[in-house]
Design a protein around this motif. Structure first.
Motif, PDB file in Angstrom:
ATOM      1  N   LYS A 153       2.149  -2.535 -14.974  1.00 52.74           N
ATOM      2  CA  LYS A 153       1.167  -1.606 -15.542  1.00 52.74           C
ATOM      3  C   LYS A 153       1.582  -1.159 -16.943  1.00 52.74           C
ATOM      4  O   LYS A 153       0.769  -1.091 -17.866  1.00 52.74           O
ATOM      5  CB  LYS A 153       1.037  -0.401 -14.616  1.00 52.74           C
ATOM      6  N   LYS A 188     -15.484  -8.053  -4.044  1.00 48.89           N
ATOM      7  CA  LYS A 188     -14.590  -8.337  -5.175  1.00 48.89           C
ATOM      8  C   LYS A 188     -14.811  -9.719  -5.761  1.00 48.89           C
ATOM      9  O   LYS A 188     -14.439  -9.973  -6.896  1.00 48.89           O
ATOM     10  CB  LYS A 188     -13.136  -8.229  -4.710  1.00 48.89           C
ATOM     11  N   HIS A 241     -12.419  -8.658 -12.089  1.00 44.98           N
ATOM     12  CA  HIS A 241     -11.813  -8.103 -13.306  1.00 44.98           C
ATOM     13  C   HIS A 241     -12.835  -7.433 -14.227  1.00 44.98           C
ATOM     14  O   HIS A 241     -12.478  -6.904 -15.269  1.00 44.98           O
ATOM     15  CB  HIS A 241     -11.064  -9.194 -14.075  1.00 44.98           C
ATOM     16  N   GLU A 282      -7.267  -1.645  -2.551  1.00 45.45           N
ATOM     17  CA  GLU A 282      -6.819  -2.417  -1.390  1.00 45.45           C
ATOM     18  C   GLU A 282      -5.751  -3.431  -1.781  1.00 45.45           C
ATOM     19  O   GLU A 282      -5.826  -4.617  -1.435  1.00 45.45           O
ATOM     20  CB  GLU A 282      -8.014  -3.103  -0.716  1.00 45.45           C
ATOM     21  N   GLY A 283      -4.795  -2.967  -2.604  1.00 44.24           N
ATOM     22  CA  GLY A 283      -3.648  -3.805  -2.958  1.00 44.24           C
ATOM     23  C   GLY A 283      -3.910  -4.849  -4.019  1.00 44.24           C
ATOM     24  O   GLY A 283      -3.096  -5.741  -4.241  1.00 44.24           O
ATOM     25  N   GLU A 284      -5.047  -4.769  -4.683  1.00 46.84           N
ATOM     26  CA  GLU A 284      -5.379  -5.779  -5.692  1.00 46.84           C
ATOM     27  C   GLU A 284      -5.883  -5.081  -6.953  1.00 46.84           C
ATOM     28  O   GLU A 284      -6.592  -4.080  -6.876  1.00 46.84           O
ATOM     29  CB  GLU A 284      -6.497  -6.675  -5.122  1.00 46.84           C
ATOM     30  N   ASP A 285      -5.480  -5.613  -8.126  1.00 45.99           N
ATOM     31  CA  ASP A 285      -5.959  -5.033  -9.384  1.00 45.99           C
ATOM     32  C   ASP A 285      -7.412  -5.432  -9.620  1.00 45.99           C
ATOM     33  O   ASP A 285      -7.737  -6.626  -9.610  1.00 45.99           O
ATOM     34  CB  ASP A 285      -5.104  -5.526 -10.567  1.00 45.99           C
ATOM     35  N   GLN A 295      -8.052  -1.203 -15.514  1.00 44.30           N
ATOM     36  CA  GLN A 295      -7.904  -1.802 -14.180  1.00 44.30           C
ATOM     37  C   GLN A 295      -7.263  -0.783 -13.238  1.00 44.30           C
ATOM     38  O   GLN A 295      -6.391  -0.018 -13.635  1.00 44.30           O
ATOM     39  CB  GLN A 295      -7.034  -3.055 -14.256  1.00 44.30           C
ATOM     40  N   THR A 296      -7.722  -0.766 -12.004  1.00 45.26           N
ATOM     41  CA  THR A 296      -7.123   0.111 -10.995  1.00 45.26           C
ATOM     42  C   THR A 296      -6.810  -0.720  -9.765  1.00 45.26           C
ATOM     43  O   THR A 296      -7.288  -1.848  -9.620  1.00 45.26           O
ATOM     44  CB  THR A 296      -8.105   1.238 -10.595  1.00 45.26           C
ATOM     45  N   GLU A 297      -6.040  -0.125  -8.873  1.00 50.15           N
ATOM     46  CA  GLU A 297      -5.666  -0.870  -7.673  1.00 50.15           C
ATOM     47  C   GLU A 297      -6.627  -0.507  -6.550  1.00 50.15           C
ATOM     48  O   GLU A 297      -6.910   0.662  -6.304  1.00 50.15           O
ATOM     49  CB  GLU A 297      -4.220  -0.511  -7.285  1.00 50.15           C
TER      50      GLU A 297
END
Length: 1707
Positions: A256, A1639, A1706, A1604-1607, A1600-1602
């Motif tokens: 990050k 996603k 993204h 469920e464990g993904e960016d 970008q934010t996280e």
């Protein structure tokens, strides 16, 4: 370590110093000082390192505050000589503001350019000036700025008219324009001069400082610590990913942090990535250099002392401060300009401005931005200094300083495509200067600017061949890169030439012609470059480099056109330019003719001397700019009439026509041979060159000019000689020149390929002759206006098909102002047809313009020609006309080109025409083609029309020299005695193999017969023939009709029984429908309660067909399961509270009661296609297996996610994720109840406290009515709804499964009911079948899903649901009545009751229970409405006049009873009329939903009143639902369990946000939006959520934010918060709607904004003003309301596979 320390506090030592500091005293001290620069430097040396760069984390707020107080305040005191606020206010008051607006554009800000009044496309207005100007009523272009330019309002040279907006309109007093310095005292001027000199020098020194560890003299700090920064710089080579990876390794930071560093480096040009002692920073530097130097040059990193960085930070602040201060007064601006341009001690070009520009490439992006902004607000805002600055820029003493600008500063970024606008902002300065006509002229005459630019450009292209021509194939990547950069010089030449002079001076003539000499040198280096030789035998091994040459040609196209415009504006310049160009061409030819042998050609009694040259064997080049420039100038001689007025000054007699036409002719022959397939082995590079040669981007200065040169040459030659040279170059001379060519060619036993090639070449050659004679629409060749040429282009484009505005614009050549001029003429040739909800507006050709159609229009490609031919023949047939497409009438030639018409009647052409016609008469040889004949006929038609025009226009005394008819009537002379052309045509008219061409032959003969006596008899014969044919056709038609009716009668007689049966069925159905007419069953049409309607004659059978195996199956509860493909999704479409956080999907979340704000729901949709459950299971297993195989091969997403149970419906490919079982209309409970005699009579809450074991024992006696396959499908759908609705893993035992199913049923019905209201459709009869089937299946599934759940669980749910209405002391935590959505409660109660009723032997029917539940919930909803939605009373007394008096009284009574329970919390209401209106309006959605629910649950037909919109809806609904029309009669007195609540009823339908009418308002809103995480930085892709109106920073690392464990990007994250995973966005800069689901799924959708031509402008490329189209926005809203976004994305991704590869998460 990189960013470990926290934000530092301001050191206490500095605080105490700050308290003692006085800006006023410091300024007073400076006033007394002898050496002011030294004093100021000492002050800066002392304080700057104490304020800036004291640790790893900067603190901009405290730094700016301290800098203002300790550094800027003393400067302002010194400048003003008093309190700065007072002094600056005085300056502002006395200032005469500039008439120039000068607003500097931010990135993404809207800019406006008037297409009618702007001097060139770079002249733009800001939004405020535009709205206050006359241009908003004109045709304007709207674009978004890349940042850096400024508003041209007030600049009289930028606008042909309307230079001022209302705000900048000059006063009469302004016209005196006194010197602004006159308002300042001499003392003030001296102080300003002193302080500006010191601060500007300080800033320039620091920004151009290249030592990392020491400072300029006088700035050394009093003490030096060992504190350094490791500073990382931006470059154009490395990608984001490389930088992030390297930083993680080098400074040991998280991903990050590394992303944040990389973003800042990209934005500002540099960023410190480590702070500490020298060793610590050096270590990071070595790691970065080592990691990035493997493939490319390493990233630039410097270890800099903190004091150096501090002074550089303040230098930027100082420049910004100067820019801020000069806004107060024009006088200050002028002093700053003087300071900046004053010569330094080193003499020439040593001013501070020169220093900055020369060091531009060494500076980082942030520094360049700041000083460019300062230049714009100072030097470029003062016209006097703008000229001086321009001279500095183009000074010949600096070795092409100007060039250095472009070669060194502008680093095009390869990895962030949005970034180049800032990088190139230095070029904006040249735009600002060179586009001012007076400045440009001054720079041409005084600084020889044209020659400087051209010579610099030529010097940088060093690779030449032996003849001195450019050679691009040997370029390395680095040189090619430099070539790309050096092309920006051409852009500057374009700016210089963009406005043509109206008045010429001798000096301007001299310098322009000198510049033209340089330009001709450049063109000579291009003449003949990249020559090609035909490959024979073997295919070319390596494709040669061709793109660079064409790139150069495209860049020069407008410049060549503008050079010609400049020449045309002055006769002397034109004559000199023509001579110079001719000399250059002669020079080029002298080197080209080596070794070409002279030969003599003879044919038809004529002979000509030429050279032997074969295009198919020798070198030939497509690049001939010198020839083409001469062709353009030659036409201008005719257009400006210089050729007729000053013939003695022109070298026309010295011209050698064969030399002029030689190279253009070779080029056209090359194109013909490529079309004939002779150059196939030369690969794609040649095909591409030919494509661009004809393409609209290049053709004006390539193909068109070659044709003009041929016309110029041919007009000065004997037409026979011209045609013999053409035949020779086409390598066809041997075919036509032999004495018996008419016979020999068709018997020649040549190679098939050669024959085919020769046929194509003959066609191409005939087409060329047509073009040479027929293309007269260029002004100067034909007697036409410029607009005629444009009209003709448009007509021929619209002859292909109706076209949209954007298609037409693409098909027309643009001028240097990016204008086609189409709007001026389009209405005279076409009519506009507006678009509907989809599609776009189209222009259609006016019928009267169709006669201008020329089948052999010279800009048609082959595909265009065949489409146009087909369209025009079809049109003629529709209009009942002859389908011939004769040549159109042409305008007369100008005198210089008049002799071209003689080509049509010369002996060589007549010989060729006769030969082709002779071959067509004897078709057995097969060596001629139909299109060859078609071209010959077209040429004959052209000649006949020409003859007719000559006859009409000639005076009586003039003898007509054009006698084509006479010549084609003459047969050949002895000995051959060949038939005449006319005789051959008459023969061909009756040839059976030429049916297609009969129309045109007939048309030609008709023209010829006009000259004959037999005209009338021929006409009569023709008429008689037509009459005879018509009579025969009529008889034939009658005969066929008689046969058909006979066959029909025969068929009916044979199949009597079948017809009889179907007629009986028809009668039966009509009679039953009459039985069910409203009069006979109004009383019986009730859908709930003991009196509800039941189907007579036993249960109705329902038979359906499986779409997979095509087998029919009856739906029975004990049969095989049939299922509907369905899609379950979470939804917030009806949400009234988007701020409510999503529930935690863990075990403790209880979804039993739906809150009235409906913040999250589960929606079920279906495409309505039915399958056997086992067929579907097999299909889904196959999909899974296929997906596993695919994943091993390629790792891209599909449009559906198999792991989440998604699949595409096998029939319609609609996205689905589960199936709903189909159940029979009557669940058969009555039979089932009879078989269970051991059941307990009543069941109360107390009994259910018994152990679950007793229930289990009891369940053994309960027989489930459904077959195992149906039970399996019930479980499948229930689990899917539970999984999707709660976002959890499937668990069929979870007690929440049935709750989610009931909730989905209720939510889906509610959303469909709202949709029907919004679309103004009736409640029943207007839903598509798929939705109808889906609702029926959902309702019946809901009533059956308890059979596969644990019985005690469902019974517990029922008890809790009922307790919300009827208080039950044994049930804890019952919700407040106002916190429950009553429709969800009704559905859940009715559907869960079956689990209780199955144990009841009391004889109470399910129908009675349903009615009681319905009445109970309805009363509860009435209470809800009265408590929360009472209207504010109107003052007018609106009473109903007794019609609804009873209802009004009862509602008042009921309201007062509630009021006694709740006391003062309810307001007083005296008007029953208002209350009853409010109750009716609020409860209607609930009643409509209930009607839908009970209709689909119980299968009751609907009354006709509900199939139409009308006044009787309320009564019909009440009757259908077994309710009294006065609902208050249901009232029972309930206990007080109520608390006040804020939500009101009725719930309004949710809509997408309101969008502004004008798109520029959105662009403006987006331009002021800053990225929330990048410290005020502009967002690159601002994106608007259409559901809630939030603006997001999309498609960037910063936001970008996280999840469920993904960016994930900002939009994806927002969809989960706002739309339960589904999102609808507008990308403002791209004018594009973005649909997202989950996603991995997304697609782009057409925006609701259209221009005046009914087209969207995705990407804002065309720049037409855009306005909101309400119909299209409604369509997008409907998509959202119908929950069809996921389905739309699925269809889009299936149709366009490239969408699947995009990383939607993204965005």
């Amino acid at each position: 370590m990189a960013a470990a320390e926290t934000d530092r506090e301001v050191p206490s030592a500095l605080c105490s110093e700050f308290l003692q500091f006085s800006a006023k005293d410091t300024a007073a001290k400076w006033l007394q000082a002898n050496d002011l620069p030294k004093e100021v430097y000492q002050h800066l040396a002392r304080y700057v390192p104490k304020i800036y760069c004291l640790g790893p984390n900067l603190n901009p707020q405290s730094e700016d505050l301290l800098a203002q107080l300790l550094l800027q305040a003393p400067l302002e005191w010194y400048l003003c000589g008093e309190e700065p606020s007072t002094g600056l206010a005085k300056l502002e008051q006395n200032n005469q503001p500039s008439q120039l607006c000068g607003h500097v554009f931010k990135v993404g800000e809207p800019t406006y350019s008037c297409r009618e009044c702007a001097a060139d496309p770079t002249c733009v207005l800001c939004m405020q000036c535009f709205l206050g100007s006359v241009h908003k009523e004109h045709r304007y272009r709207m674009t978004t700025s890349g940042g850096g330019g400024f508003c041209d309002c007030g600049d009289t040279e930028a606008w042909k008219k309307g230079p001022y907006c209302q705000k900048h309109e000059p006063n009469i007093s302004d016209s005196l324009q006194e010197d602004p310095l006159a308002n300042l005292s001499a003392d003030m001027i001296a102080r300003t001069y002193n302080i500006f000199s010191i601060i500007l020098k300080y800033a320039v020194d620091m920004l151009t400082w290249d030592k990392e560890d020491e400072l300029p003299q006088g700035l050394e700090p009093p003490y030096r610590g060992d504190t350094y920064y490791c500073m990382l710089f931006n470059d154009e080579v490395h990608t984001y990913e490389q930088v992030i990876y390297t930083l993680q390794k080098a400074v040991n930071c998280t991903q990050k942090e590394a992303v944040s560093f990389a973003t800042t480096v990209d934005r500002d040009g540099r960023k410190s990535v480590r702070f500490g002692d020298f060793q610590f920073c050096e270590q990071a530097k070595s790691v970065i250099v080592r990691n990035t130097s493997r493939q490319t040059k390493p990233l630039r990193v410097q270890v800099m002392h903190s004091s150096v960085v501090a002074h550089q930070c303040f230098a930027l602040k100082a420049l910004a401060w100067l820019g801020h201060i000069i806004r107060y007064s024009d006088a200050l601006r002028r002093i700053l300009c003087q300071v900046g341009l004053q010569k330094g001690p080193e003499g020439e070009n040593s001013s501070l401005v020169d220093t900055l520009m020369l060091c531009d490439s060494k500076m980082w992006k942030g520094a360049r931005n700041v000083y460019h902004q300062l230049f714009m607000s100072s030097l470029l805002m003062d016209l006097k200094y703008k000229k001086l600055f321009a001279i500095h820029t183009c000074s010949p003493h600096i070795p092409s300083l100007f060039c250095l600008f472009f070669l060194s500063s502008a680093c095009p970024s390869d990895y962030v495509k949005d970034d180049h606008d800032r990088e190139f902002s230095i070029t904006d300065l040249s735009v600002q200067m060179f586009t001012v006509p007076s400045l440009a002229r001054m720079l041409i005459t005084e600084e020889n600017l044209m020659t400087t630019i051209i010579r610099t450009f030529v010097d940088h292209l060093r690779h030449r061949d032996l003849q001195g021509r450019f050679q691009f194939e040997r370029y390395t990547a680095q040189q090619a890169f430099k070539f790309r950069r050096v092309q920006s010089l051409i852009g500057d030449l374009k700016y210089v030439l963009i406005s043509c002079p109206t008045e010429w001076t001798d000096k301007l003539r001299e310098k322009f012609l000198e510049g033209l000499d340089g330009f001709l040198e450049l063109l000579k280096c291009m003449q003949g470059m990249d020559p090609v030789v035909r490959q024979v035998g073997q295919h070319i091994e390596m494709e040669p480099e061709w793109e660079a040459a064409f790139t150069l040609q495209m860049k020069l196209t407008h410049i060549i056109s503008m050079m010609q415009e400049w020449c045309a504006s002055d006769e002397r310049v034109l004559i000199e330019a023509y001579k110079k160009c001719l000399t250059a061409l002669t020079h080029c030819h002298s080197g080209f003719t080596d070794g070409e042998q002279p030969i003599t050609l003879s044919m038809c009694g004529h002979s000509v001397d030429t050279i032997r040259y074969c295009v198919s064997q020798e070198k030939v080049s497509i690049h001939l700019p010198v020839s083409r420039l001469l062709a353009g100038l030659h036409v201008l001689l005719s257009k400006t009439e210089v050729a007729y007025r000053f013939p003695e000054q022109l070298p026309l007699s010295e011209l050698s026509p064969p030399m002029l036409i030689e190279h253009p002719l070779r080029c056209l022959v090359l194109c013909a041979q490529v079309h004939a397939g002779m150059w196939r082995r030369n690969g794609f590079s040649l095909v591409n060159q030919i494509y661009y040669y004809h393409n609209v981007k290049c053709r004006v200065e390539m193909f068109d000019k070659d044709l003009m040169m041929l016309q110029a040459g041919a007009s000065m030659m004997d037409p026979n000689h011209f045609l013999m040279i053409v035949l020779s170059r086409f390598e066809l001379f041997h075919i036509f020149s032999s004495a018996d060519c008419r016979k020999r060619y068709n018997r020649e036993n040549a190679n098939k390929d050669v024959v085919q090639q020769n046929s194509t070449l003959i066609e191409e050659m005939l087409h060329l002759i047509m073009m040479v004679v027929g293309e007269r629409f260029a002004s100067g060749i034909g007697q036409v206006e410029n607009s005629d040429e444009l009209k003709r282009e448009i007509v021929h484009q619209l002859c292909i098909r109706p076209m949209a505005h954007s298609e037409l614009v693409k098909a027309l050549p643009e001028n240097e102002n990016k204008e086609t001029g189409m709007e001026r003429v389009i209405d005279s040739v076409a009519s506009f047809k507006k678009p509907g909800v989809t599609g776009r507006g189209l222009y259609e050709l006016r019928p009267e313009c169709a006669k201008q159609f020329n089948l052999y229009f010279y800009h048609y490609s082959r595909a265009d020609q065949s489409k146009a031919e087909e369209a025009q023949r079809k049109l003629k047939r529709q209009n009942g006309e002859d389908s011939a497409l004769p040549p159109p009438a042409l305008p007369p030639f100008c005198p210089l080109f008049a002799s071209l018409v003689n080509i049509l009647q010369c002996d060589v052409l007549l010989g060729m025409l006769g030969a082709v016609l002779q071959w067509a008469v004897e078709p057995s040889g097969g060596h001629w083609s139909e299109s060859m004949l078609q071209r010959v006929l077209h040429l004959i038609g052209m000649a006949l029309l020409e003859e007719q025009q000559q006859l009409e226009s000639s005076c009586e005394d003039n003898e007509v020299t054009f006698n084509f008819t006479l010549k084609i009537s003459r047969p050949g002379e002895a000995p051959s005695n060949t038939p005449s052309v006319l005789a051959l045509l008459e023969t061909l008219q009756n040839a059976p193999h030429l049916e297609v061409h009969k129309d045109i032959i007939r048309w030609i003969l008709k023209w010829l017969y006009l000259h004959c006596v037999f005209l009338q008899t021929v006409r009569d014969k023709d008429k008689a023939e037509r009459k005879r044919k018509a009579e025969m056709a009529r008889l034939r038609r009658e005969k066929i009709m008689a046969q058909m009716s006979e066959m029909q009668r025969h068929f009916i007689n044979e199949n009597k029984e079948l017809f009889q049966q179907s007629l009986e069925e028809l009668d039966a159905s009509t009679s039953t429908s009459q039985d069910h007419s409203p009069s006979s069953w109004d009383s019986a049409l009730v859908c709930v309660g003991p009196r509800r309607w039941r189907a007579g004659g036993g249960e109705r059978r329902q038979v359906v067909t499986c779409i997979l195996c095509q087998e029919e199956q009856e739906i029975r509860s004990d049969g095989r399961a049939m299922v509907l493909a369905a899609f379950v999704q979470r939804s917030t479409v009806m949400s009234k509270n988007r701020r409510r956080p999503p529930h935690n999907p863990g075990k403790d979340y209880d979804p039993l009661f739906m809150h009235p704000d409906l913040s999250f729901g589960t929606h079920t949709g279906s495409c309505g296609h039915i399958m056997h459950s086992h067929c579907w299971q097999r299909y889904f297993e196959a999909v899974q297996a296929k997906e596993q195989r695919r994943q091993q091969r390629l790792r891209v997403h599909t449009s559906y996610d198999v792991e989440n149970g998604e699949f595409l419906c096998p029939l319609c490919e609609c996205l689905s994720n589960t199936v709903i079982p189909l159940l029979s209309e009557q669940p058969g409970l009555s039979q089932w109840l009879n078989t269970t005699s051991q059941q307990i009579k009543t069941l109360h809450a107390a009994h259910r406290k018994a152990k679950s074991a007793s229930n289990d024992v009891f369940l053994c006696f309960c027989r489930n009515p459904y077959s195992s396959s149906i039970k399996e499908m019930l479980t499948t759908f229930g689990t899917a709804t539970y999984k999707v609705g709660l976002k959890v893993h499937p668990n069929e035992q979870d007690p929440r499964v049935p709750i989610m199913c009931w909730g989905s049923c209720a939510y889906t019905i509610q959303s469909i009911e709202r949709l029907l209201v919004d679309e103004e459709k009736p409640l029943f009869g207007s839903l598509p079948c798929r939705q109808d089937d889906c609702l029926s299946s959902l309702a019946r599934f809901g009533s059956a899903c308890w059979t596969v759940s644990c019985l005690s669980t469902v019974q517990t749910h029922f008890i809790r649901l009922l307790a919300a209405l009827v208080p039950n002391p044994q049930v804890e935590n019952s919700p407040c009545l106002l916190d429950v959505d009553m429709f969800h409660l009704l559905v859940s109660l009715v559907l869960s009751y079956s689990a209780v009723h199955c144990l009841d032997s009391s004889g109470l029917s399910v129908d009675a229970a349903q009615l009681h539940f319905f009445h109970l919930v309805t009363v509860a909803h009435l209470v809800q409405i009265l408590l929360t939605s009472v209207p504010v009373e109107l003052t007018m007394d609106q009473e109903s006049g007794g019609v609804e008096r009873e209802e009004e009284e009862s509602v008042c009574l009921f309201y007062n009873i509630l009021k006694t329970h709740l006391g003062s919390s309810l307001p007083e209401m005296s008007s029953g009329w208002h209350l009853w209106r409010c109750v009716k309006a609020s409860i209607l959605p609930y009643l409509r939903g209930a009607a839908l629910f009970f209709h689909h649950l119980n299968g009751v037909p609907t009354p006709p009143e509900l199939h139409a919109l009308g006044a009787g809806e309320w009564e019909a609904l009440c009757t259908y639902l077994c309710l009294p029309s006065n609902l208050l009669q249901l009232y029972y007195n309930y206990q007080d369990v109520l608390k006040p609540l804020v939500k009101g009823f009725p719930r309004e339908s949710n809509k997408l946000i309101e969008l502004p009418e004008d798109y520029s308002a959105l662009i403006n809103q987006a331009s002021s939006f800053t990225c929330p995480k990048s410290g005020g930085d502009k967002s690159r892709a601002p994106t608007l959520c259409l559901v809630c109106g939030t603006m997001l920073c999309s498609q960037s690392y910063c936001c970008q934010t996280e999840l469920e464990g993904e960016d994930v990007g900002a939009c994806t994250a927002h969809t989960f918060a706002c739309g339960a995973g589904v999102g609808l966005f507008l990308r403002v800069r791209e004018s594009q709607v973005l649909l997202l689901a989950g996603k991995t799924k997304g697609c782009f959708y057409a925006p609701p904004y259209l221009d005046d031509y009914g087209e969207t402008d995705q990407g804002l490329r065309r720049g037409n003003p855009l306005h909101l189209c309400r119909e299209r926005y409604r369509k997008i809203q409907k998509l959202w309301r119908q929950h069809s976004i996921t389905e739309e994305i699925g269809h889009a991704q299936e149709a366009n596979q490239t969408l699947v590869g995009i990383d939607w998460q993204h965005l």
